[in-house]
Design a protein around this motif. Structure first.
Motif, PDB file in Angstrom:
ATOM      1  N   PRO A 180      -4.814 -32.575  12.277  1.00  0.00           N
ATOM      2  CA  PRO A 180      -3.913 -33.618  11.736  1.00  0.00           C
ATOM      3  C   PRO A 180      -2.635 -33.108  11.106  1.00  0.00           C
ATOM      4  N   ILE A 181      -2.674 -31.989  10.337  1.00  0.00           N
ATOM      5  CA  ILE A 181      -1.451 -31.593   9.636  1.00  0.00           C
ATOM      6  C   ILE A 181      -0.408 -30.997  10.580  1.00  0.00           C
ATOM      7  N   LEU A 182      -0.777 -30.754  11.827  1.00  0.00           N
ATOM      8  CA  LEU A 182       0.199 -30.223  12.783  1.00  0.00           C
ATOM      9  C   LEU A 182       0.856 -31.316  13.615  1.00  0.00           C
ATOM     10  N   THR A 183       0.422 -32.550  13.461  1.00  0.00           N
ATOM     11  CA  THR A 183       0.964 -33.633  14.293  1.00  0.00           C
ATOM     12  C   THR A 183       2.311 -34.129  13.795  1.00  0.00           C
ATOM     13  N   THR A 184       2.673 -33.787  12.548  1.00  0.00           N
ATOM     14  CA  THR A 184       3.982 -34.161  12.029  1.00  0.00           C
ATOM     15  C   THR A 184       4.678 -32.927  11.489  1.00  0.00           C
ATOM     16  N   LEU A 185       5.985 -32.994  11.399  1.00  0.00           N
ATOM     17  CA  LEU A 185       6.781 -31.912  10.821  1.00  0.00           C
ATOM     18  C   LEU A 185       8.101 -32.491  10.351  1.00  0.00           C
ATOM     19  N   ARG A 186       8.823 -31.715   9.583  1.00  0.00           N
ATOM     20  CA  ARG A 186      10.187 -32.100   9.197  1.00  0.00           C
ATOM     21  C   ARG A 186      11.137 -31.058   9.748  1.00  0.00           C
ATOM     22  N   SER A 187      12.167 -31.521  10.446  1.00  0.00           N
ATOM     23  CA  SER A 187      13.163 -30.660  11.065  1.00  0.00           C
ATOM     24  C   SER A 187      14.476 -30.779  10.304  1.00  0.00           C
ATOM     25  N   PHE A 188      15.193 -29.657  10.180  1.00  0.00           N
ATOM     26  CA  PHE A 188      16.427 -29.611   9.404  1.00  0.00           C
ATOM     27  C   PHE A 188      17.590 -29.132  10.267  1.00  0.00           C
ATOM     28  N   THR A 211       7.672 -17.708  14.615  1.00  0.00           N
ATOM     29  CA  THR A 211       6.392 -18.213  15.139  1.00  0.00           C
ATOM     30  C   THR A 211       6.295 -18.071  16.647  1.00  0.00           C
ATOM     31  N   THR A 212       7.206 -17.323  17.256  1.00  0.00           N
ATOM     32  CA  THR A 212       7.304 -17.285  18.716  1.00  0.00           C
ATOM     33  C   THR A 212       6.006 -16.809  19.365  1.00  0.00           C
ATOM     34  N   GLU A 213       5.464 -15.676  18.907  1.00  0.00           N
ATOM     35  CA  GLU A 213       4.268 -15.125  19.536  1.00  0.00           C
ATOM     36  C   GLU A 213       3.076 -16.071  19.395  1.00  0.00           C
ATOM     37  N   ASP A 214       2.885 -16.622  18.204  1.00  0.00           N
ATOM     38  CA  ASP A 214       1.775 -17.560  18.007  1.00  0.00           C
ATOM     39  C   ASP A 214       1.949 -18.792  18.885  1.00  0.00           C
ATOM     40  N   TYR A 215       3.181 -19.292  18.995  1.00  0.00           N
ATOM     41  CA  TYR A 215       3.418 -20.502  19.780  1.00  0.00           C
ATOM     42  C   TYR A 215       3.121 -20.266  21.262  1.00  0.00           C
ATOM     43  N   VAL A 216       3.516 -19.103  21.771  1.00  0.00           N
ATOM     44  CA  VAL A 216       3.217 -18.774  23.162  1.00  0.00           C
ATOM     45  C   VAL A 216       1.709 -18.760  23.399  1.00  0.00           C
ATOM     46  N   ASN A 217       0.963 -18.355  22.381  1.00  0.00           N
ATOM     47  CA  ASN A 217      -0.499 -18.302  22.494  1.00  0.00           C
ATOM     48  C   ASN A 217      -1.181 -19.600  22.095  1.00  0.00           C
ATOM     49  N   GLY A 218      -0.385 -20.652  21.895  1.00  0.00           N
ATOM     50  CA  GLY A 218      -0.949 -21.958  21.586  1.00  0.00           C
ATOM     51  C   GLY A 218      -1.461 -22.095  20.173  1.00  0.00           C
ATOM     52  N   MET A 219      -0.921 -21.296  19.249  1.00  0.00           N
ATOM     53  CA  MET A 219      -1.424 -21.322  17.878  1.00  0.00           C
ATOM     54  C   MET A 219      -0.308 -21.680  16.894  1.00  0.00           C
ATOM     55  N   SER A 220      -0.709 -22.187  15.753  1.00  0.00           N
ATOM     56  CA  SER A 220       0.229 -22.386  14.654  1.00  0.00           C
ATOM     57  C   SER A 220       0.377 -21.073  13.890  1.00  0.00           C
ATOM     58  N   SER A 221       1.329 -21.032  12.974  1.00  0.00           N
ATOM     59  CA  SER A 221       1.568 -19.851  12.151  1.00  0.00           C
ATOM     60  C   SER A 221       1.513 -20.248  10.688  1.00  0.00           C
ATOM     61  N   TYR A 222       1.039 -19.341   9.860  1.00  0.00           N
ATOM     62  CA  TYR A 222       1.054 -19.620   8.423  1.00  0.00           C
ATOM     63  C   TYR A 222       1.506 -18.382   7.664  1.00  0.00           C
ATOM     64  N   TYR A 223       2.116 -18.634   6.503  1.00  0.00           N
ATOM     65  CA  TYR A 223       2.567 -17.590   5.598  1.00  0.00           C
ATOM     66  C   TYR A 223       1.970 -17.912   4.228  1.00  0.00           C
ATOM     67  N   GLU A 224       1.414 -16.902   3.604  1.00  0.00           N
ATOM     68  CA  GLU A 224       0.701 -17.142   2.354  1.00  0.00           C
ATOM     69  C   GLU A 224       1.140 -16.120   1.318  1.00  0.00           C
ATOM     70  N   GLY A 225       1.230 -16.543   0.077  1.00  0.00           N
ATOM     71  CA  GLY A 225       1.579 -15.638  -1.001  1.00  0.00           C
ATOM     72  C   GLY A 225       0.946 -16.082  -2.301  1.00  0.00           C
ATOM     73  N   VAL A 226       1.020 -15.208  -3.308  1.00  0.00           N
ATOM     74  CA  VAL A 226       0.521 -15.507  -4.643  1.00  0.00           C
ATOM     75  C   VAL A 226       1.689 -15.334  -5.604  1.00  0.00           C
TER      76      VAL A 226
END
Length: 503
Positions: free
Chosen positions: A65-73, A127-142
Motif C-alpha cells: 500500500p505505501i508504494l501506490t502513492t508518491l509525491r513528485s517535485f 534507486t536505479t538498480e533497485d528499480y530495475v530489479n523490481g524493488m523499492s529503495s529505503y534509506y535509514e538513519g538514527v
C-alpha cells in the motif's frame, strides 16, 4: 589512515524487549486519507510538506500500500522540498525514507537527487538498480531531535532530468539504550548494512523488531545450523531474537571470510556492531581488512555484541573470523549493523534560523524554497539568503512580490550587514533594528510601510544607505538620521512627513 578506535564489548541485556507497537509518525506520501497498514496508522502528507509538489498514484498491481502513492517535485536545481514533523526534543529517532519510482514521471530511469535532514546532507538517492530489479529503495538513519521539529528534504540537483519524489517517510522513537555510544548532538548515523547472517528468509522487521528496523538476509550460507537453543534476552541495541535463530558458522576449526558490507563504501568513519550467540564453545578473533577488531572472543548463549563507534573504512570491506589457538569449533556470527557516522552540519536551533522562521511566518507569500535549513547544505540555501557558516549575513529579496509585514525578529539576526527588500508590497511599521550593529545598507523603498521612521536607526554607526522612498511613512524624519554623517538617506517621493518643529 588513522588507527581505528578499539571496539567495545557488551555481554548482557540492559533492557527487556517489549512487544508494543513502534511509536512515532508514519507518513504515506501522496496519499489523501489516513490508512491502517499492518495495524499501524499512516497519515497523508499534506500537513507535513512545504514547497509544493504533486501527489500521484501508481496503477501497478501487487504493490504494497505505501508504494501506490508518491509525491513528485519540480526538478529545479538548487531547490529543496521539505517535510517538517513534530517530534519530542532530545528523543532519538530512527528515520526512514522509502522510494519507488514506477515510471511516474515518464523517463524509464528514476531520478537521482539529494536527501537532507535538518540541514545535514544525508545521501544521494539513487534507486536505479533497485528499480530495475523490481524493488523499492529505503534509506535509514538514527538522529537526535534537537528541537521540536525535524525536517527531511529532497533536493533537486543536476544529476538527472527527471523530477525527484518520495513514497513514504517514517519517524520511530528509539529507546535511550540504542546506539548510545554515539554523540548524537554532533553526529548522526546513516545505515549502510543490516543483515542476519545464515538467514535466508524474508526481511526481519516489526513485530520481530519492536522498532521496525529492517534486518535483511545475507544470502550466503556456510554450514548453516539451527541456533534455537540460545537464550539471548536482548542486548543494548535490542536486536530481534529472530536474528539469533540462525547463524553463519563452520563446525571445523577454519576461518570465515565475509565481504560485508556487501557494497563498497566511501571513505568515512563507521559505527559497526556484530552480534553473536552460541550454546557451544567457540573462541575466535575478528579482523576487519586485516586490522584486529577483537581478540579471542568467547561466544556464549547469553549473547553479546562487539562494536566500534568510529572505525575508518573505504572501498571493499573484508571481515575475517579466525578460530583461536586450541579451538575445536570454527567461528560463528548471527547479525551485523554498519552505519556511516555523519557529522551534523545543520543550523536548526541557531538564533538566526529561529528569527528567519518568524520572518517567514510574517510574510503572506514567502519565496518558494524557504524550506528546511536556510544555510545548509550550501547548495540549497534559501532564495535571497547569504550565509557565512551558519550565520545569515545578507537578505536580498528585492522585487520578489512579497506581501505581509516585516517581523521584529529580523533584528535578532545580528550578523546582518545588508537588507534589501525594495519593490515589494510589505506593509505595517518598520521594526526597531538598532541591535543590528554592523548593518550597512537598508533598502525598504517602493513598499507600503506606514508609521514613523524609528529614530533608533540613527544609532547604527555602520549604516551607510537608508532608502525609504515611495512608502506610506508619516511623522517627522528623526534628527539622528538627517544629521548622520556619511549616510545616503532617501526618503522622497511618496511619503507624508511633517515639517520639523521650529528650533
Amino acid at each position: 589512515m588513522p588507527l581505528p578506535l578499539l571496539p567495545l564489548l557488551l555481554l548482557l541485556s540492559l533492557l527487556p524487549i517489549s512487544l508494543s507497537q513502534p511509536k512515532g509518525t508514519l507518513i504515506n506520501c501522496g496519499a489523501v486519507v489516513e490508512s491502517k497498514i499492518d495495524g499501524r496508522e499512516w497519515l497523508p502528507d499534506s500537513g507535513f510538506v512545504s514547497g509544493g509538489g504533486t501527489p500521484k498514484t501508481l496503477n501497478i498491481s501487487g504493490l504494497v500500500p505505501i508504494l501506490t502513492t508518491l509525491r513528485s517535485f519540480p526538478n529545479i536545481a538548487g531547490r529543496k522540498y521539505c517535510y517538517n514533523v513534530q517530534v519530542y526534543r532530545n528523543a532519538k529517532y530512527m528515520v526512514r525514507t522509502t522510494y519507488y519510482y514506477g515510471g511516474i514521471n515518464g523517463p524509464s530511469s528514476p531520478p537521482v537527487f539529494d536527501q537532507i535532514i535538518d540541514g545535514t546532507f544525508w545521501a544521494v538517492v539513487n534507486t536505479t538498480e533497485d528499480y530495475v530489479n523490481g524493488m523499492s529503495s529505503y534509506y535509514e538513519g538514527v538522529f537526535l531531535a534537537q528541537g521540536k521539529t525535524m525536517s527531511v528534504c529532497v533536493g533537486a540537483n543536476t544529476y538527472t532530468d527527471s523530477d525527484p519524489f518520495i513514497s513514504a517517510l517514517e519517524f520511530v522513537i528509539l529507546q535511550d539504550s540504542l546506539y548510545n555510544s554515539t554523540d548524537f548532538k554532533s553526529n548522526g548515523l546513516s545505515l549502510v548494512a543490516r543483515h542476519g547472517f545464515g538467514y535466508n528468509g524474508p526481511i526481519i522487521r516489526y513485530p520481530d523488531d519492536q522498532f521496525d528496523r529492517f534486518w535483511e538476509p545475507f544470502g550466503e550460507t556456510i554450514n548453516d545450523s539451527s541456533n534455537a537453543n540460545v537464550s539471548v534476552s536482548g542486548l543494548w541495541n535490542l536486536p530481534p531474537l529472530k536474528v539469533f535463530e540462525s547463524e553463519l558458522t563452520t563446525n571445523q576449526s577454519q576461518p570465515i571470510e565475509l565481504n560485508w558490507p556487501p557494497k563498497p563504501v566511501q571513505d568515512a568513519n563507521y559505527y559497526i556492531a556484530l552480534y553473536f550467540a552460541d550454546s557451544r564453545d567457540r573462541v575466535f578473533s575478528i579482523f576487519i581488512n586485516s586490522v584486529p577488531y577483537y581478540k579471542d572472543l568467547n561466544v556464549t548463549e547469553a549473547g553479546l555484541v562487539v562494536y566500534a563507534t568510529k572505525w575508518p573504512l573505504g572501498g571493499t570491506t573484508n571481515i575475517t573470523l579466525t578460530p583461536s589457538s586450541g579451538s575445536v569449533l570454527g567461528p560463528s556470527i548471527n547479525a551485523g549493523e554498519a552505519f556511516q557516522v555523519l557529522p551534523l552540519g545543520g543550523s536548526t536551533l541557531t538564533r538566526d534560523v529561529i528569527a528567519l522562521e518568524r520572518v517567514k511566518e510574517s510574510l503572506e507569500n514567502p519565496p518558494p524554497n524557504w524550506n528546511g535549513d536556510p544555510c545548509l547544505p550550501r547548495q540549497y540555501t534559501w532564495t535571497g539568503i547569504t550565509c557565512s557558516g551558519i550565520r545569515v549575513v545578507s537578505l536580498n529579496l528585492t522585487n520578489m512580490g512579497l506581501s505581509g509585514s516585516l517581523s521584529p525578529n529580523i533584528a535578532n539576526m545580528t550578523a546582518l550587514s545588508d537588507i534589501w527588500l525594495g519593490n515589494n508590497n510589505l506593509s505595517g511599521p518598520i521594526p526597531d533594528l538598532s541591535s543590528l550593529k554592523i548593518l550597512e545598507t537598508l533598502h525598504l523603498e517602493d513598499n507600503q510601510f506606514s508609521g514613523a521612521i524609528p529614530s533608533s536607526l540613527g544609532n547604527i554607526d555602520s549604516l551607510r544607505e537608508l532608502f525609504l522612498q515611495n512608502n506610506n511613512l508619516t511623522g517627522q524624519v528623526p534628527n539622528s538620521l538627517t544629521g548622520k554623517s556619511g549616510l545616503n538617506l532617501r526618503i522622497s517621493p511618496g511619503n507624508s512627513f511633517s515639517a520639523p518643529p521650529p528650533s
